[in-house]
Design an enzyme around this catalytic site. Sequence first.
Site, short mmCIF file in Angstrom:
data_model
loop_
_atom_site.label_atom_id
_atom_site.label_comp_id
_atom_site.label_asym_id
_atom_site.label_seq_id
_atom_site.Cartn_x
_atom_site.Cartn_y
_atom_site.Cartn_z
N GLU A 179 23.54 31.57 42.65
CA GLU A 179 23.39 32.66 41.69
C GLU A 179 22.64 32.19 40.46
O GLU A 179 21.82 32.91 39.89
CB GLU A 179 24.75 33.24 41.31
CG GLU A 179 25.43 34.04 42.43
CD GLU A 179 26.00 33.17 43.54
OE1 GLU A 179 26.18 31.95 43.32
OE2 GLU A 179 26.27 33.70 44.63
N GLN B 290 25.76 38.94 45.20
CA GLN B 290 26.43 39.54 46.36
C GLN B 290 27.77 40.20 45.98
O GLN B 290 28.11 41.26 46.49
CB GLN B 290 26.65 38.47 47.41
CG GLN B 290 26.80 39.02 48.79
CD GLN B 290 26.44 37.98 49.82
OE1 GLN B 290 27.11 36.95 49.94
NE2 GLN B 290 25.38 38.21 50.55
N HIS C 116 36.88 38.65 45.24
CA HIS C 116 35.94 39.70 45.64
C HIS C 116 36.34 41.04 45.02
O HIS C 116 36.08 42.10 45.60
CB HIS C 116 35.91 39.86 47.17
CG HIS C 116 35.45 38.65 47.90
ND1 HIS C 116 36.26 37.57 48.13
CD2 HIS C 116 34.25 38.35 48.47
CE1 HIS C 116 35.58 36.66 48.81
NE2 HIS C 116 34.35 37.10 49.01
N TYR D 202 30.80 36.47 41.84
CA TYR D 202 29.98 35.26 41.98
C TYR D 202 29.00 35.08 40.82
O TYR D 202 28.15 34.20 40.85
CB TYR D 202 29.14 35.32 43.27
CG TYR D 202 29.90 35.51 44.55
CD1 TYR D 202 31.28 35.31 44.62
CD2 TYR D 202 29.23 35.87 45.71
CE1 TYR D 202 31.96 35.49 45.81
CE2 TYR D 202 29.90 36.05 46.90
CZ TYR D 202 31.27 35.86 46.95
OH TYR D 202 31.93 36.04 48.13
N ILE D 203 29.10 35.92 39.83
CA ILE D 203 28.05 35.93 38.81
C ILE D 203 28.19 34.79 37.79
O ILE D 203 27.24 34.46 37.10
CB ILE D 203 28.04 37.30 38.09
CG1 ILE D 203 26.66 37.58 37.51
CG2 ILE D 203 29.13 37.40 37.02
CD1 ILE D 203 26.48 38.99 37.04
#
Lengths: 414, 337
Positions: free
Chosen positions: B60, B82, B129, B86-87
């Site tokens: 990322e 995604q 998630h 995950y950023i």
Amino acid sequence: MDAPLPCPAPLSLHVPEPPQRPGSEIDFSALSVPPAGAARRPDTDCSAADMTDLAYDLVRVLDDEGHAVGPWAPALDPDTLLRGLRSMMTVRAYDERMQRAQRQGKTSFYMKCTGEEAIAVAQGMALDRADMLFPTYRQQGLLIARDWPLADMMCQVYSNAGDRLKGRQMPVFYSSREAGFFSISGNLGTQYSQAVGWAMASAIKGDTRIAAAWIGEGATAEGDFHHALTFASVYRAPVILNLVNNHWAISSYHGIAGGERTTFAARGLGYGIPSLRVDGNDFLAVFAATRWAAARARANLGPTLIELFTYRAAAHSTSDDPGKYRPENAGARWPLGDPIDRLRRHLIGLGIWSEARHEALGQEVAAAVQAAGKEAEALGTLDKGPFHSARTMFEDVYKTMPWHLERQRRQAGI
Amino acid sequence: MATMTMVQALNAAMDEMLTRNGDVVVLGEDVGYFGGVFRCTEGLQRKHGRTRVFDTPITEAGIMGIAVGMAAYGLRPVAEMQFADYIYPACDQLISEAARLRYRSAGEFTAPVTVRAPYGGGIFGGQTHSQSPEAIFTHVAGIKTVIPSTPFDAKGLLISAIEDDDPVMFFEPKRLYNGPFEGYHDRPVVPWSRHPASEVPEGHYAIPLGKAATVRSGAAVTILAYGTMVHVALAAARDAQVDAEILDLRTLVPVDIEAIEASVRKTGRCVIVHEATRTGGFGAELSALVQEHCFHHLEAPIERVTGWDTPYPHAFEWEYFPGPARIAEALRRVMEE
């Protein structure tokens, strides 16, 4: 059942230490310096695997007598060589004046590149004017090699009314889109993947311009170094990834960044990127290696990693005292010499230069720097101003000022 | 006019912008040949080519750094993270670089990057998630933060984001990708095709950033919501039988203060809902804004209904998720004052 193993010795942690600390004799004898002219020059379409030796060797052109020898000698015309010398001398004179200005309280901070002038100047000259450069804070020579006005650079250092960056950046964090000099970040290494992105964009658009990035050996431990190499390799980006190994990341010697076990150039091999290790104090070697890498990039052959092997002769910055962590004057004893002296001797050997002309040029660049200094100081210094209006603080956060910034500006009364 | 899911609407926005503007590129993990794990970029590579829509290595931070460089060149990258979870590795490039490039270069270089990130819970994604990290980005000067709640808004807002000259963090409520979700986990998901906001026009249209939408008019209390919570708030107002006015903020920065002020002055009460954890969440900023702008019009303390200050638990999603019952309870509380 197996017999019990003998009790092993306790484990111990290896923490790299530089060979010398303050008070000890300066000793560079462990350094292996191959003779000038010995490194081979592969074709530009050579694969990384077929030139692994060059990631461990050292490309050198100027020998101890000042002769240009070997396959990397770039056969530059006298005019180019003299421009290079003048630019390097200008960088040094500029650094000296701005360091003095900082000591006089005219600005908060300054960073010299003493001993590393050949890198930015030769590389700036070896690239096309339209190529985009993503430097660190120690490549002021790129702007000078591109004839960017010294007074404009000084205005940035002073954050004065003439500072095009409106007093927002620390001194030496220049930016000039016109000069193809990307805005400098204080977060180390970030420019590396940005340069690869810029190069990929150029390739996407079918442009002919390439990008070049610089990073210090210490910052190769940052993630961005590795992201950049991955992307550059994967998409065969037209980029030159320069890595300036000046041996010192503030007080941490290059062993702390991983330089004890392998060369920094060798980092590129694992990514399949052709990699060169170059004498960074040799104007001709730096120029030739950069031209070689640029030819690769322009021919769609992809990225090159160049480790520029040099030594940070001065302090990290005006906030640093290198006498606290390394022997005094270590830079003066650097076995690869001084880049300006080496080019001067070469030019004298060619019969196109003399000590008298050198001295005259020294006076000329000093006068030019002094004149630029006066011009910049007339527009203000950090201790006295004048500055841009504080109102400009609220500008450029967004393209158009949103309501909350408008409101805060009014609250600030400006 | 065709009905679309939010996935299709987002795809249509990118397709439209890739067609209209040769400088738009789409990049991210799995976005090319496969069309993205949520299928938002399906078919775009086939139609626009591999140098316009392409897969990236799993980094990322790398995607974001590359996008900043591309934007500095003059492209308009649309980078997909995604999952919003995950950023964080990309934050240095987003927060320290993209957000400040215009400022630090006094406009010489800019980073008009659109970062798309599916956010929020409700899909049993566990604590890696399901996050709603929007407040982190609303705290950063130089970034705009946008969150749609319907297919119609998703297309119009994404087009605006891509056309915007500033970096835009575009959070997509993944619980709404295939249908509006009112927060009842024990009821079947109604498809978007039965919702009026799934009518999505062909071609180009833009919903301006910084403008909220009144999704329900009312006189008794104002609910400030965005993303999935807009639909949950609608259900809660219905369940509680309260004459609530619901504002879908759509853009968090710059937030539509005029709409907020007009509504709260009219109703005199305010309930703020979001899925993200409470402390330091965007609800705190909204609460402060309402207090600053509407204090003399308030008839009850401002209420916040949010996720709890814990990571998002896998097995206890429905206890964590601020569903209609919790919002209805808050509505009743403010109405008692």
